[in-house]
Design an enzyme around this catalytic site. Structure first.
Site, PDB file in Angstrom:
ATOM      1  N   ALA A   9       0.822  -1.223   0.000  1.00 26.73           N
ATOM      2  CA  ALA A   9       0.000   0.000   0.000  1.00 26.73           C
ATOM      3  C   ALA A   9       0.848   1.262   0.000  1.00 26.73           C
ATOM      4  CB  ALA A   9      -0.928  -0.009   1.216  1.00 26.73           C
ATOM      5  N   SER A 136       2.330  -8.878 -14.246  1.00 24.04           N
ATOM      6  CA  SER A 136       3.065  -8.058 -15.210  1.00 24.04           C
ATOM      7  C   SER A 136       2.945  -8.697 -16.584  1.00 24.04           C
ATOM      8  CB  SER A 136       4.548  -7.985 -14.830  1.00 24.04           C
ATOM      9  OG  SER A 136       5.306  -7.468 -15.908  1.00 24.04           O
ATOM     10  N   TYR A 149      11.963 -12.332 -12.051  1.00 18.16           N
ATOM     11  CA  TYR A 149      10.744 -11.504 -11.934  1.00 18.16           C
ATOM     12  C   TYR A 149       9.688 -12.002 -12.931  1.00 18.16           C
ATOM     13  CZ  TYR A 149       7.911  -7.184 -12.230  1.00 18.16           C
ATOM     14  OH  TYR A 149       6.882  -6.263 -12.234  1.00 18.16           O
TER      15      TYR A 149
HETATM   16  N1  LIG Z   1       5.834   0.102 -12.222  1.00 18.98           N
HETATM   17  C1  LIG Z   1       5.716  -0.656 -13.286  1.00 18.98           C
HETATM   18  O1  LIG Z   1       6.081  -0.301 -14.409  1.00 18.98           O
HETATM   19  C2  LIG Z   1       5.091  -2.034 -13.141  1.00 18.98           C
HETATM   20  C3  LIG Z   1       4.833  -2.753 -14.314  1.00 18.98           C
HETATM   21  C4  LIG Z   1       4.257  -4.018 -14.203  1.00 18.98           C
HETATM   22  C5  LIG Z   1       3.962  -4.513 -12.960  1.00 18.98           C
HETATM   23  N2  LIG Z   1       4.227  -3.800 -11.855  1.00 18.98           N
HETATM   24  C6  LIG Z   1       3.897  -4.392 -10.540  1.00 18.98           C
HETATM   25  O2  LIG Z   1       3.056  -3.530  -9.814  1.00 18.98           O
HETATM   26  C7  LIG Z   1       3.269  -3.704  -8.408  1.00 18.98           C
HETATM   27  C8  LIG Z   1       3.521  -2.352  -7.769  1.00 18.98           C
HETATM   28  O3  LIG Z   1       4.619  -1.711  -8.417  1.00 18.98           O
HETATM   29  P1  LIG Z   1       5.039  -0.209  -8.067  1.00 18.98           P
HETATM   30  O4  LIG Z   1       5.569   0.383  -9.314  1.00 18.98           O
HETATM   31  O5  LIG Z   1       3.938   0.465  -7.319  1.00 18.98           O
HETATM   32  O6  LIG Z   1       6.270  -0.501  -7.104  1.00 18.98           O
HETATM   33  P2  LIG Z   1       6.823   0.319  -5.827  1.00 18.98           P
HETATM   34  O7  LIG Z   1       6.384   1.742  -5.862  1.00 18.98           O
HETATM   35  O8  LIG Z   1       8.285   0.024  -5.782  1.00 18.98           O
HETATM   36  O9  LIG Z   1       6.087  -0.394  -4.592  1.00 18.98           O
HETATM   37  C9  LIG Z   1       6.493  -1.670  -4.160  1.00 18.98           C
HETATM   38  C10 LIG Z   1       5.736  -2.044  -2.894  1.00 18.98           C
HETATM   39  O10 LIG Z   1       6.203  -3.321  -2.445  1.00 18.98           O
HETATM   40  C11 LIG Z   1       6.541  -3.223  -1.071  1.00 18.98           C
HETATM   41  N3  LIG Z   1       7.679  -4.101  -0.750  1.00 18.98           N
HETATM   42  C12 LIG Z   1       8.885  -4.125  -1.371  1.00 18.98           C
HETATM   43  N4  LIG Z   1       9.705  -4.998  -0.720  1.00 18.98           N
HETATM   44  C13 LIG Z   1       8.995  -5.500   0.308  1.00 18.98           C
HETATM   45  C14 LIG Z   1       9.304  -6.430   1.352  1.00 18.98           C
HETATM   46  N5  LIG Z   1      10.520  -6.982   1.501  1.00 18.98           N
HETATM   47  N6  LIG Z   1       8.322  -6.737   2.226  1.00 18.98           N
HETATM   48  C15 LIG Z   1       7.103  -6.186   2.136  1.00 18.98           C
HETATM   49  N7  LIG Z   1       6.752  -5.283   1.177  1.00 18.98           N
HETATM   50  C16 LIG Z   1       7.701  -4.946   0.289  1.00 18.98           C
HETATM   51  C17 LIG Z   1       6.982  -1.778  -0.879  1.00 18.98           C
HETATM   52  O11 LIG Z   1       6.912  -1.414   0.503  1.00 18.98           O
HETATM   53  P3  LIG Z   1       7.852  -0.208   1.088  1.00 18.98           P
HETATM   54  O12 LIG Z   1       7.971   0.791  -0.003  1.00 18.98           O
HETATM   55  O13 LIG Z   1       7.084   0.281   2.272  1.00 18.98           O
HETATM   56  O14 LIG Z   1       9.146  -0.833   1.465  1.00 18.98           O
HETATM   57  C18 LIG Z   1       5.945  -1.059  -1.741  1.00 18.98           C
HETATM   58  O15 LIG Z   1       4.758  -0.900  -1.013  1.00 18.98           O
HETATM   59  C19 LIG Z   1       4.441  -4.688  -8.285  1.00 18.98           C
HETATM   60  O16 LIG Z   1       3.950  -5.997  -8.112  1.00 18.98           O
HETATM   61  C20 LIG Z   1       5.105  -4.592  -9.648  1.00 18.98           C
HETATM   62  O17 LIG Z   1       5.818  -5.777  -9.965  1.00 18.98           O
HETATM   63  C21 LIG Z   1       4.781  -2.559 -11.901  1.00 18.98           C
END
Ligand SMILES: NC(=O)c1ccc[n+]([C@@H]2O[C@H](COP(=O)([O-])OP(=O)(O)OC[C@H]3O[C@@H](n4cnc5c(N)ncnc54)[C@H](OP(=O)(O)O)[C@@H]3O)[C@@H](O)[C@H]2O)c1
Length: 241
Positions: A9, A136, A149
């Site tokens: 979140a 993804s 990944y």
């Molecule tokens: N951004 C893109 O282009 C993209 C594309 C395809 C899919 N996705 C998917 O969309 C989802 C969200 O991506 P996003 O871009 O929003 O990424 P993000 O901003 O980096 O957020 C990642 C989240 O995962 C949590 N997290 C990371 N390591 C963790 C751990 N060890 N334990 C518990 N929580 C952990 C983080 O918590 P903290 O920040 O509090 O540590 C954060 O809430 C992911 O599944 C990603 O693979 C993203």
């Protein structure tokens, strides 16, 4: 009152999903790991904006063994689980250390699935339970330098197909929303030129924004979405299709 658990979140996509659900009357369990300040701030804002709802913060690191019990013990009632956490790692598969492999596995796949196991009974009590996993497009197409990944994101889709069959009779649906490239800090390692190259490959002519992903999560949570389960919806602007 409807309750959703949002894993990740505090992330860019997770925050957008959380806010959109809050606007629609959901109370939220907000899980984060390192960016708890952001969660505290969001929860404080939303308690003012939506005073009839509750916003509870759960701090949990998915690489710590107590993370599952910490989350499960915080949950009393739950109608939806949204897994928007995730990490990636850029290097050749042959060079990924085992410790990094374990972290990718824990955060992207193992812990969310173990949590679902523990929360199935409570989700069934909702009679309209919802599980939405953020996958993804790489789970379908694969990406060099992000082999693990891609593998784990593909596994989420296989999980949804299989598990959806087990829990349909409990009223629980299980689906994956699989984004293409989203304009979030996860793409921060891309230079402006690389982002422009990426944009040029996307038929829709732009990267996704958080709301492009949140919209579909929200749609899957509606009671009218009951008949869609076991699916992966690719939200890519036509990229890699
Ligand atoms: N951004 C893109 O282009 C993209 C594309 C395809 C899919 N996705 C998917 O969309 C989802 C969200 O991506 P996003 O871009 O929003 O990424 P993000 O901003 O980096 O957020 C990642 C989240 O995962 C949590 N997290 C990371 N390591 C963790 C751990 N060890 N334990 C518990 N929580 C952990 C983080 O918590 P903290 O920040 O509090 O540590 C954060 O809430 C992911 O599944 C990603 O693979 C993203």
């Amino acid at each position: 009152m409807k309750w959703a658990l949002i894993l990740g979140a505090s992330g860019a996509i997770g925050q957008k999903i959380s806010y959109d659900l809050a606007k629609s009357g959901w109370s939220l369990y907000l899980q984060g790991n390192q960016h708890l300040d952001q969660l505290q701030k969001n929860a404080a804002d939303w308690r003012c904006q939506f005073p009839k709802q509750d916003f509870l913060i759960i701090a949990a690191d998915f690489n710590q063994t107590d993370c599952i019990s910490k989350i499960v013990e915080s949950i009393f009632s739950i109608d939806a689980l949204i897994a928007a956490q995730g990490i990636t790692d850029y290097r050749l598969f042959s060079q990924v250390p085992k410790a990094k492999f374990d972290q990718l596995l824990n955060v992207n796949l193992k812990v969310p699935l173990l949590l679902i196991q523990q929360l199935q009974e409570k989700l069934a009590q909702s009679q309209n339970g919802r599980i939405v996993l953020i996958g993804s497009v790489y789970g379908k197409r694969g990406s060099a330098m992000e082999v693990i990944y891609s593998t784990l994101k593909g596994a989420l889709s296989a999980f949804a197909q299989a598990y959806a069959q087990e829990v349909a009779s409990l009223g629980i649906t299980v689906n994956v929303i699989a984004p293409g490239a989203v304009n979030t800090p996860m793409l921060a390692q891309f230079s402006a030129a690389n982002k422009e190259q990426l944009r040029a490959q996307i038929p829709m002519g732009r990267l996704a924004e958080g709301e492009d992903i949140s919209y579909w999560v929200h749609a899957l949570l509606s009671p009218q979405a009951q008949y869609l389960t076991g699916q992966t919806l690719y939200i890519t602007g036509g990229w890699l299709e």
